[in-house]
Design a protein around this motif. Structure first.
Motif, PDB file in Angstrom:
ATOM      1  N   ALA A 269       0.827  -1.207   0.000  1.00 21.78           N
ATOM      2  CA  ALA A 269       0.000   0.000   0.000  1.00 21.78           C
ATOM      3  C   ALA A 269       0.865   1.263   0.000  1.00 21.78           C
ATOM      4  CB  ALA A 269      -0.931  -0.001   1.217  1.00 21.78           C
ATOM      5  N   VAL A 272       1.735   1.979  -3.528  1.00 20.76           N
ATOM      6  CA  VAL A 272       0.619   2.551  -4.305  1.00 20.76           C
ATOM      7  C   VAL A 272       0.407   4.019  -3.922  1.00 20.76           C
ATOM      8  CG1 VAL A 272      -1.867   2.405  -4.790  1.00 20.76           C
ATOM      9  CG2 VAL A 272      -0.513   0.298  -4.556  1.00 20.76           C
ATOM     10  N   MET A 273       0.434   4.297  -2.610  1.00 23.25           N
ATOM     11  CA  MET A 273       0.239   5.685  -2.177  1.00 23.25           C
ATOM     12  C   MET A 273       1.361   6.578  -2.686  1.00 23.25           C
ATOM     13  SD  MET A 273      -1.372   5.553   1.651  1.00 23.25           S
ATOM     14  CE  MET A 273      -0.115   4.559   2.405  1.00 23.25           C
ATOM     15  N   ARG A 275       3.183   6.262  -5.425  1.00 21.20           N
ATOM     16  CA  ARG A 275       2.992   6.526  -6.853  1.00 21.20           C
ATOM     17  C   ARG A 275       1.862   7.530  -7.075  1.00 21.20           C
ATOM     18  NH1 ARG A 275       0.029   3.315  -9.867  1.00 21.20           N
ATOM     19  NH2 ARG A 275       0.257   1.540  -8.461  1.00 21.20           N
ATOM     20  N   ARG A 276       0.745   7.315  -6.380  1.00 21.77           N
ATOM     21  CA  ARG A 276      -0.399   8.199  -6.609  1.00 21.77           C
ATOM     22  C   ARG A 276      -0.134   9.620  -6.113  1.00 21.77           C
ATOM     23  NH1 ARG A 276      -5.555   4.386  -4.930  1.00 21.77           N
ATOM     24  NH2 ARG A 276      -5.348   2.909  -6.676  1.00 21.77           N
TER      25      ARG A 276
END
Lengths: 303, 808
Positions: A269, A272-273, A275-276
């Motif tokens: 996670a 993902v965070m 990258r976003r």
């Protein structure tokens, strides 16, 4: 349990010197829970609500001097432009009632690895001003967290202010919870662009014994942005760079399996965070958020 | 009671306005609603007596251990401590239980689950009581725990209750199996040979908690007659009394209970918690004793929903006709029996769902283990089964390449269908229709988190409408929509031959020139709205405006439990019946008084009660009710029973086991962040047949509440228990229940198809929506992700393949 109610900062320091085991309390959103659950029975409780300077903030040239007891809701209302990352993190804390009472000083005092305010302090750049009857010192926030629920304060010291650098570029904060509000972080992430120094900072919560900066990821991304000349272009961050940044953030985690989530999920996670949120800050930067004064929430509306 | 405050009082409700009469079918408002919202309502935890002591419970830190010794001497020496009691100090019966008296009031020699009560303390301050409890020295020797079917039934497994002689012990294969109920109908083997498609899967349901907001609490006051008065938040006053009296060594009439303010129940208040402890300490000290649990203790203070492991097999023809169904449902009952046997009966008899299947083999059983005791929770055995059989319907539809709603409708039961128990459904069963209604609703708009582009700023994003909510994890990245459907069947009322009845006392009299009604029952108002409905029934039946609800207590006959969706049916039915009896008495009185007056009195014509008057069928007033009554009060106490049921055959499961059935269907629309495994339920539409909505607003509220509780089980609610039986998350920090941001729009379609066996044709409402909500949400997540998802709650780890060990 004895209850101390100093009427001034000097009285508070004197009381703390006299009773080093006294637990300071302001909003009580953390301390009272521990007392109610019988996890903690301090001999002295010191109420800091009568110390006015702890509830005040001052915006200077380069930084904000934030009183230790300023509640999250004040930060959300008044310091969104100067401290966008912290304001976003404040939004994710507890419920409106908790945000009206809880403060960054309390979060630092508790030094939970899951503290929501910690990653944005790390990415913005901050110093904790601690004071005792012996004198005052400033502790860089990177050096403040020394272990799970442990910090660098001496036993006679109290947190007076947090000095936080004003944003010079977009900042973001994101956290994972297993419900959509009022949740302790399974893991948290913050990123801040510092265009003036051409640096990117990234920090992670609840994925290691302390909140930490992912310095390898920061160095990689800062170098990559420089090499590709992206700071002065209108281009996006190449996906391969964003991906590598995310991998490095993820790899910097030392998470555990616990009741809130698995280590593998936390690592995943955070990636993902990373990258976003990098995409969001960079998009904001390209759209003119270079001065940092603009609301950097990417058009996000919050309650 | 002198010197006591925050005790329950009568509640008087007056119908408002002239057009609305406040009778049944109207959405009259809750008399306690404003008080609760403004924080004024007196909950059991607010009870106060000037002389009271505070009780505290010492609980076992181990799931399974021998108690070698208990030393209370140090605790007794603490100033302010008035009493310390262990098992050895109990004055009379030492065990209690709803169906089987297997639970010690205080543990003797052995603890069987984490959090079991070992000793109790009364002191003049709660902090003193807590410190004293911590000074009690218990010497434990840990024993190996039993934690699942394999460990419970293997060779040499420790027995939870050696020497069982309860009425289930004779028919189970192992003493750690509490109860087993098979159901056999038709010929599964023959049907299987005919099947074109067979779908077989394993499922698992985690341990859900009722998570009521008002923790266990009560105040016990010793009385001069040697008895005790207990003010208590419970679901069934009389069954508490009947369990307490033997423990206290008192005749039942000397144990008087009064319902205090209840902060939610959902099944968690069916068993005793602090009742016996407070009464024992009050009798030992001669002082009132209050016990209130904190949130941590509450998680150990009540039973939970049974976690379950289920195996289902369905066979169907190519065109989607179900030929047979097989299932095995293993429920973990934990250390003590609680209501597990009845939960087994429900899981078995409702295990195939609202479908017509001629060939069925069901086996449901509950285990004794060293896990936390499990018992009643909203949905009561039907929830676990519904999650599995609805997942099966979707799996079967996929195997058949058929629309999942169409497959369900093709096999849906209807009035006249025969259940696997052989019982005919003899009331409306609009299963296909409620599915049609949820399916035909318009869909919520796509990308509902985007606000319309404005001020040239591009499209705005409302994170509250996205997975992750305020945590700001996505602005639309990775978000995939899914849609899922489910339908369920729940029984209403107590089943399997239980003598289920309720009592009501109703009085009419003239107060201040106006005829008013007093309704007195022992019904526990736990939030379901009974106090509102009773006033509505009294108005409809007696034509009065002002109705006073007497506090619920044991001075009137039993109302039965506020559970099994039964109270409006049962105590509502008793109030209706009592009103009818009072009406007859009033008319008799009128005939005596006005014999020479209006001819309607003597003609034997039908007379109605309306607007404080007695009127003819044509609407002509013949007398004011107040004039008939004058200074006389007319009163009656009656008992109401639903039609009898019978036990299920222990080998075939055949029998007329249930009173009534209720049906709800859901359509879930979710947005899933497939990268982070986070879920936002956007809409959870429900259609339910309620027979007759006595209070439409309260009915919709019940359906929305049940729906939300089902959503909680789908995506977040689970008590996590270590393999050694220790509870890992006994707090609202880590046992998560839905917040308002997790709660979607819940449009509700209420059908009113009367059940002729029930008062006003009504059907119990509270539980059915809890069943189908969970599988509908999970079906929608499957639809979005393509994952199998055989376990609830679904966690982010399951959606991202990042679990640990058993989780992965």
């Amino acid at each position: 349990m004895e209850f101390l109610r100093p009427a001034s900062w000097q009285e508070a320091l004197a009381a703390k010197a006299e009773h080093p085991s006294a637990v300071p309390i302001a909003g009580g959103t953390d301390v009272m829970v521990e007392i109610n659950f019988d996890q903690r029975r301090p001999g002295w409780l010191m109420d800091l609500n009568r110390v006015p300077e702890l509830h005040e903030w001052e915006t200077g040239e380069d930084s904000v001097r934030l009183g230790a007891s300023v509640p999250y809701s004040r930060i959300m209302e008044n310091l969104r432009a100067e401290l966008p990352g912290l304001a976003l993190a404040a939004h994710t804390v507890g419920s409106p009632q908790i945000r009206n009472r809880g403060s960054v000083g309390g979060n630092l005092g508790a030094a939970s690895p899951a503290g929501d305010s910690h990653p944005p302090l790390l990415t913005a750049g901050a110093e904790v001003e601690a004071e005792s009857v012996r004198g005052s010192r400033r502790i860089p926030v990177e050096e403040f967290f020394t272990g799970v629920k442990r910090n660098a304060l001496a036993e006679d010291e109290l947190i007076k202010y947090v000095h936080i650098k004003k944003a010079t570029g977009p900042q973001q904060f994101s956290k994972i919870g297993t419900r959509n509000a009022m949740v302790i972080a399974v893991c948290g992430f913050s990123v801040a662009l510092h265009p003036e120094s051409r640096r990117v900072r990234a920090a992670v919560a609840s994925a290691a014994p302390t909140p930490f900066r992912a310095t390898e990821a920061e160095d990689f991304l800062s170098a990559a942005l420089d090499e590709e000349g992206l700071w002065d272009s209108d281009r996006i961050v190449p996906p391969s760079v964003a991906r590598r940044f995310a991998e490095l953030c993820s790899a910097a985690c030392k998470p555990i399996d616990d009741v809130r989530g698995s280590a593998a999920y936390r690592r995943h996670a955070v990636g993902v965070m990373a990258r976003r949120t990098l995409t969001w800050v960079w998009e904001s930067y390209r759209n003119g958020g270079r001065g940092g004064a603009r609301n950097d929430e990417g058009g996000t509306r919050c309650a | 009671m002198a010197d006591a405050t925050r005790l329950p009082t009568t509640i008087t409700q007056v119908s408002q306005g002239t057009a609305a009469k406040g009778g049944i079918g109207e959405s009259t408002l809750r008399p306690d609603g404003t008080l609760k919202v403004t924080g004024e309502f007196a909950y059991a935890s607010d009870l106060w007596h000037e002389d009271m002591l505070w009780g505290c419970t010492l609980r076992s830190p181990y799931a399974h251990a021998e108690i070698r010794s208990v030393d209370v001497s140090e605790a007794l020496r603490i100033p302010g401590v008035r009493s310390v009691m262990t098992h050895d100090d109990l004055p009379a019966a030492t065990h209690y239980g709803l169906e089987i008296q297997d639970q010690p009031v205080l543990a003797k020699d052995r603890v069987r689950y984490h959090g079991e009560a070992v000793a109790i303390v009364a002191a003049d301050h709660p902090e003193t009581a807590r410190r004293a409890a911590a000074k009690i020295r218990v010497d434990y020797a840990e024993l190996p725990p039993v934690y699942d079917e394999e460990s419970a039934t293997r060779e040499g497994a420790p027995l939870l209750h050696p020497g069982r002689d309860d009425h289930h012990s004779g028919h189970v294969a192992h003493p750690n199996i509490l109860h087993r109920q098979p159901i056999v109908r038709g010929d599964v083997a023959a049907a299987k040979a005919e099947a074109d498609v067979v779908v077989r899967n394993d499922y698992e349901v985690g341990m859900q908690d009722q998570a009521f907001l008002g923790p266990e609490s009560g105040l016990a006051v010793p009385a001069e007659d040697g008895g005790v008065d207990l003010y208590i938040a419970t679901q069934w006053l009389h069954v508490d009394r009947d369990q307490l009296a033997p423990v206290l060594g008192l005749p039942a009439e000397k144990v008087r209970l009064t319902l205090s303010g209840v902060g939610g129940a959902f099944g968690a208040r069916e068993d005793l918690s602090m009742q016996a402890h407070a009464c024992l300490l009050a009798m030992a000290t001669g002082r009132p004793v209050k016990i209130v649990y904190n949130r941590y203790e509450s998680f150990f203070g009540h039973v939970h929903r049974h976690p379950a492991k289920l195996t289902y097999e369905h066979g169907a023809t190519r065109d989607g006709k179900l030929l047979y169904a097989k299932c095995r449902i293993v429920l973990d009952g934990g250390a003590y029996a609680s209501s597990s046997p009845a939960v087994v009966g429900n899981a078995a008899s409702l295990g195939i769902g609202p479908y017509e299947v001629d060939n069925v083999e069901v086996e449901a059983l509950a285990l004794y283990t060293n896990n936390p005791p499990c018992g009643a929770m909203r949905g009561f055995g039907a929830v676990q089964a519904c999650f599995a059989y609805e997942a099966q319907m979707d799996a079967l539809a996929e195997a058949l390449d058929m629309d999942p709603v169409e497959l369900r409708q093709r096999n849906a039961m209807s009035q006249g269908s025969v259940l696997p128990t052989g019982q005919e459904v003899d009331a409306p069963a609009p299963v296909a229709e409620i599915l049609r209604r949820v399916k035909e609703r318009p869909m919520p708009p796509q990308r509902q988190w985007e606000s319309s582009p404005s001020e040239g700023a591009g499209t705005g994003v409302d994170v509250r409408a996205l997975p992750g909510g305020l945590s700001n994890t996505t602005h639309g990245e990775g978000v995939v929509r899914g849609v899922g459907y489910a339908v369920g069947i729940k029984n209403v009322g107590f089943s399997e031959g239980f003598d289920d009845y309720s009592t009501a006392r109703v009085r009419v009299e003239v107060v201040g020139g106006e005829a008013v009604a007093l309704v007195h029952t022992a019904m526990a108002e736990v939030g379901q709205g009974g106090v509102t409905v009773h006033a509505q029934i009294a108005r409809t039946e007696l034509g009065v405006s002002r109705v006073t609800i007497h506090p619920a207590d044991t001075q009137v006959g039993s109302a039965g439990s506020t559970s099994a969706s039964r109270q409006t049916y049962m105590t509502g039915g008793a109030v209706k019946k009592a009103c009818e009896s009072v009406r007859e008495k009033v008319l008799r009185l009128g005939r005596e008084k006005f014999a020479g007056g209006h001819p309607a009195w003597t003609e034997g014509a039908e007379l109605r009660f309306e607007d404080g008057k007695i009127v003819t069928a044509g609407g002509e007033a013949v007398a004011a009710l107040a004039d008939v009554l004058e200074d006389e009060a007319v009163e009656d106490e009656v008992v109401f029973r639903h039609r009898p049921t019978e036990p299920f055959d222990l080998e075939t499961g055949q029998g007329f086991g249930h009173v009534q059935y209720s049906f709800a269907a859901h359509r879930a629309v979710v947005e899933v962040d497939v990268e982070l495994g986070l879920v936002k339920v956007v809409e959870l539409a429900c259609a339910q047949d309620v027979g007759k909505a006595l209070n439409p607003l309260a009915t919709v509220g019940q359906i929305q509440g049940g729906t939300t509780q089902g959503l909680g089980l789908a995506v977040m609610e689970e008590i996590l228990v270590d393999p050694d039986g220790k509870v890992r998350n006994p707090s609202f920090t880590d046992y998560l229940i839905p917040t308002i941001l997790d709660t979607p729009a819940i449009p509700v379609d209420v059908l009113e198809l009367a059940d002729e066996h029930a008062p006003y044709g009504l059907r119990g409402v509270g539980e059915a929506p809890t069943l189908s909500s969970t599988p509908a949400v999970v079906a929608a997540i499957r639809n979005a992700t393509g994952l199998a998802l055989r376990r609830v709650p679904v966690r982010p780890e399951h959606l991202t393949g990042t679990g640990t060990g058993a989780d992965a």
